[in-house]
Design an enzyme around this catalytic site. Sequence first.
Site, PDB file in Angstrom:
ATOM      1  N   ARG A 107      -7.035  -4.116  -1.524  1.00 62.36           N
ATOM      2  CA  ARG A 107      -5.540  -3.280  -1.183  1.00 62.36           C
ATOM      3  C   ARG A 107      -4.786  -3.755  -0.236  1.00 62.36           C
ATOM      4  O   ARG A 107      -5.553  -4.204   0.782  1.00 62.36           O
ATOM      5  CB  ARG A 107      -6.116  -1.923  -0.582  1.00 62.36           C
ATOM      6  N   THR A 111       1.304  -1.727   1.419  1.00 66.83           N
ATOM      7  CA  THR A 111       1.541  -0.991   0.207  1.00 66.83           C
ATOM      8  C   THR A 111       0.261  -0.076  -0.235  1.00 66.83           C
ATOM      9  O   THR A 111       0.418   0.970  -1.050  1.00 66.83           O
ATOM     10  CB  THR A 111       1.896  -1.701  -0.915  1.00 66.83           C
ATOM     11  N   ASP A 203     -14.005   2.441   6.331  1.00 65.48           N
ATOM     12  CA  ASP A 203     -13.967   1.383   5.413  1.00 65.48           C
ATOM     13  C   ASP A 203     -15.359   1.001   5.061  1.00 65.48           C
ATOM     14  O   ASP A 203     -16.024   0.376   5.517  1.00 65.48           O
ATOM     15  CB  ASP A 203     -13.143   0.194   6.030  1.00 65.48           C
ATOM     16  N   ASP A 206     -16.323  -3.114   5.028  1.00 72.99           N
ATOM     17  CA  ASP A 206     -16.619  -3.237   6.390  1.00 72.99           C
ATOM     18  C   ASP A 206     -18.145  -2.540   7.007  1.00 72.99           C
ATOM     19  O   ASP A 206     -18.888  -3.493   7.492  1.00 72.99           O
ATOM     20  CB  ASP A 206     -15.390  -2.812   7.218  1.00 72.99           C
TER      21      ASP A 206
END
Length: 212
Positions: A107, A111, A203, A206
């Site tokens: 990603r 944006t 995340d 991560d």
Amino acid sequence: MEAKENVICMTHPLIQHKISRLRDKNTGTNEFRKLVEEIAMLEGFEALKDLPMEDVEVETPIETCMTPMIAGRKLAVVPILRAGLGMVEGLLALVPTAKIGHIGLYRDEVTHEPHEYYCKLPDPIEERTIVVVDPMLATGGSAVDAITMIKKHGGRDIKFMCIIAAPEGVERLSKAHPDIQIYVGHLDRCLNEQAYICPGLGDAGDRIFGTR
Ligand code: PRP
Ligand code: URA
């Protein structure tokens, strides 16, 4: 979000308990990885319950009988890199003979739109039931693009399985691909301004790989 026929939200206590452990920011990498794998297996149990069956002849120590086994279409598991990798072993525990494809998407931080960097699928993909896995369905951009890519390669019988989804992602995915079944571990409240799921788990990539 109104109920949708093609969206199945898990309710099993084991799945919900394990998702709560995942959310905890104090859950470390090792436990996080194990939980992702276990949840994928439990969700997979539900997602694969419509696999076609056929009766085959088996000789037991007592007599010969006709008994059901999984028939026909073979399974492909397609993780969306990176975080989807964490779910693969859970599904392989259920169907060890499944083939594995890979779709690489990340990603854009500004944006939030996905960018493709890798695609390798088992051939021929059109003869397989395909389970696309990614722990997070946030804006839905990554899942929509991954499934579009699989369809371009000829994939037709596609399921999408995630651990946590935002309503925004479920809406976008079911609008773009109304023909696929979506399996959601838990439907969360919303996205924040950075397009992270709230309350979510942070995340996923991560936390699985111990990066930042
Ligand atoms: C995360 C996640 C999904 C995607 C979901 O991946 O694993 O692939 O974001 O967001 P979306 O629904 O808004 O597209 P990310 O792009 O952070 O890459 P990573 O798995 O390599 O960390
Ligand atoms: N990707 C993640 O890993 N987490 C989110 O909350 C949203 C996208």
